[in-house]
Scaffold this motif. Structure first.
Motif, short mmCIF file in Angstrom:
data_model
loop_
_atom_site.label_atom_id
_atom_site.label_comp_id
_atom_site.label_asym_id
_atom_site.label_seq_id
_atom_site.Cartn_x
_atom_site.Cartn_y
_atom_site.Cartn_z
N ASP A 40 0.84 -1.20 0.00
CA ASP A 40 0.00 0.00 0.00
C ASP A 40 0.88 1.25 0.00
O ASP A 40 2.10 1.17 -0.17
CB ASP A 40 -0.94 -0.02 1.21
CG ASP A 40 -0.21 0.07 2.54
OD1 ASP A 40 1.03 -0.06 2.55
OD2 ASP A 40 -0.85 0.28 3.58
N ASN A 59 -4.11 1.30 -3.73
CA ASN A 59 -4.86 2.30 -2.96
C ASN A 59 -5.79 1.57 -1.98
O ASN A 59 -6.98 1.83 -1.92
CB ASN A 59 -5.66 3.20 -3.90
CG ASN A 59 -6.27 4.39 -3.18
OD1 ASN A 59 -5.73 4.84 -2.17
ND2 ASN A 59 -7.39 4.87 -3.68
N ALA A 60 -5.21 0.66 -1.22
CA ALA A 60 -5.98 -0.12 -0.25
C ALA A 60 -5.98 0.60 1.09
O ALA A 60 -4.99 1.20 1.48
CB ALA A 60 -5.38 -1.51 -0.10
N SER A 61 -7.12 0.52 1.80
CA SER A 61 -7.22 1.20 3.09
C SER A 61 -7.66 0.23 4.16
O SER A 61 -8.33 -0.77 3.89
CB SER A 61 -8.21 2.38 3.01
OG SER A 61 -9.50 1.93 2.68
N SER A 74 -13.04 0.63 3.12
CA SER A 74 -12.00 -0.38 3.04
C SER A 74 -12.41 -1.53 2.13
O SER A 74 -11.63 -2.01 1.30
CB SER A 74 -11.67 -0.92 4.43
OG SER A 74 -10.74 -1.98 4.36
N SER A 77 -12.07 -0.43 -1.37
CA SER A 77 -10.68 -0.29 -1.78
C SER A 77 -10.06 -1.66 -2.04
O SER A 77 -9.27 -1.83 -2.98
CB SER A 77 -9.87 0.47 -0.71
OG SER A 77 -9.61 -0.34 0.42
N SER A 81 -8.80 -2.82 -5.66
CA SER A 81 -7.38 -3.22 -5.69
C SER A 81 -7.23 -4.64 -6.24
O SER A 81 -6.28 -4.94 -6.97
CB SER A 81 -6.77 -3.12 -4.29
OG SER A 81 -6.67 -1.78 -3.87
#
Length: 369
Positions: A40, A59-61, A74, A77, A81
């Motif tokens: 990330d 762009n992972a949360s 999340s 994301s 992703s």
């Protein structure tokens, strides 16, 4: 495009995930494999690892903050992703995907499962992490760092490899520990994890200031503090007459560990792997909010081996630390014994062992195809 066998390493963006991934990458590259890191934004911003390895930054949360809105964001994301990683894999299909835990590893491992690409998981902690638990059932192999890792699902193919340490640390591992002697320096290293820890800055300077003049004059301290805490920590040590270097981040942790005679730190897996490799005794303060209380489980292994001292975060006060240090400095033999205990837990071959397992799985899959 290279014809070399192609391995994807997927890692969360903290040092605890990135350091073992880098150690394995070194072994794979040396064996002629091409490696790409999937991580990330945090992992993409860490400049002292994977310097020569291609990175795919997602762009992972995290789902761990932001309440309900954060959890929904999340999920989206991770979904997008995973789509991005699948497109990447369609352009060039990896031989094996290796997940080192943390939510940013999930899209790559999930894409591998959907595309029937063999994948391996590595767990650094004494408790199997959430992403690894979710993906363990269909993994070719789950590599563990310690025996009796908690929360491992039934019917999962596991192996205990240990937690890989960086080549630099492994190369320094056989250098003897120098116990403080006579009236010489007592060299301390204070670590709070990859992001520092405010509790270390709150407690440790005050605790060291509470020691006798004889001990304070002998102290030589290296202290990692958050950028916003550096000024006040510097003042605290100066007012106590203690020699200290305070930085937000130490690039040469290996060199500092080589000189250190006692470490005060959190009990993250990579920190402990490096301490065991180099035989450095430690006072450990597990992060109370760590997922599944895994830092406490990590620290308990150290304590049981007589390799260090565990203080729960709720008990970590200046008074308690001063009392413990007074006792330790009165009989330095305890520190020497703890150093020996640390070395009994070291797995210096972990990176090579895990790399060999990955290569074997890739070779087997190539034959099947």
């Amino acid at each position: 495009m290279s014809d070399a066998p192609y391995i994807i390493l997927a890692s969360g963006g903290t040092g605890g995930h990135m350091m073992p991934a880098e150690a394995v990458a070194d072994k794979l590259v040396a064996a002629g494999y091409e490696v790409t890191l999937v991580t990330d934004k945090r992992g993409g911003a860490i400049g002292n690892v994977f310097r020569t390895i291609d990175r795919k930054v997602l762009n992972a949360s995290s789902h761990m903050s932001g309440g309900l809105v954060g959890k929904v964001a999340s999920l989206f994301s991770i979904f997008f992703s995973t789509i991005a990683v699948r497109k990447m894999f369609k352009l060039r299909k990896p031989t094996v995907v290796v997940g080192f835990g943390g939510y940013p590893s999930l899209p790559a491992v999930l894409a591998a499962r959907l595309m029937k690409i063999p994948y391996v998981l590595h767990e650094q902690n004494a408790v199997l992490g959430r992403v690894n638990r979710k993906m363990a059932k269909r993994a070719e192999l789950v590599a563990l760092s310690v025996e009796k890792t908690e929360l491992v699902p039934d019917d999962v193919n596991t192996i205990v490899t240990g937690n890989p340490v960086r080549t630099l640390i492994a190369n320094l591992a056989n250098i003897a520990y120098a116990v403080p002697m006579g009236f010489g320096d007592i060299r301390l290293l204070i670590l709070g994890g990859s992001q520092g820890a405010r509790i270390m800055s709150d407690v440790v300077p005050e605790a060291l200031a509470g020691l006798s003049d004889d001990y304070r004059e002998r102290l030589d301290v290296m202290h990692q503090a958050r950028p916003e805490d550096v000024k006040r920590v510097t003042s605290a040590y100066k007012n106590a007459g203690i020699r200290a270097v305070i930085e937000p981040y130490f690039d040469d942790v290996g060199g500092i560990l080589l000189k250190a005679q006692l470490v005060i730190a959190r009990s993250g897996a990579s920190t402990l792997a490096e301490l065991t490799a180099m035989g450095r005794p430690a006072i450990l303060v597990p992060l109370a909010i760590a997922a599944d209380n895994h830092q406490a489980a990590n620290a308990a292994i150290i304590e049981e081996a007589g390799a260090g001292w565990l203080i729960e975060e709720s008990d970590f006060t200046a008074e308690a630390l001063t009392k413990l240090l007074d006792k330790m400095f009165e009989d330095m033999g305890d520190m020497r014994d703890a150093s020996d205990g640390m070395r009994t837990l070291a797995r210096l071959d972990a990176a090579q062992m895990l790399a060999s397992e990955i290569i074997a799985i890739g070779d087997k899959d190539s034959i099947v195809r």
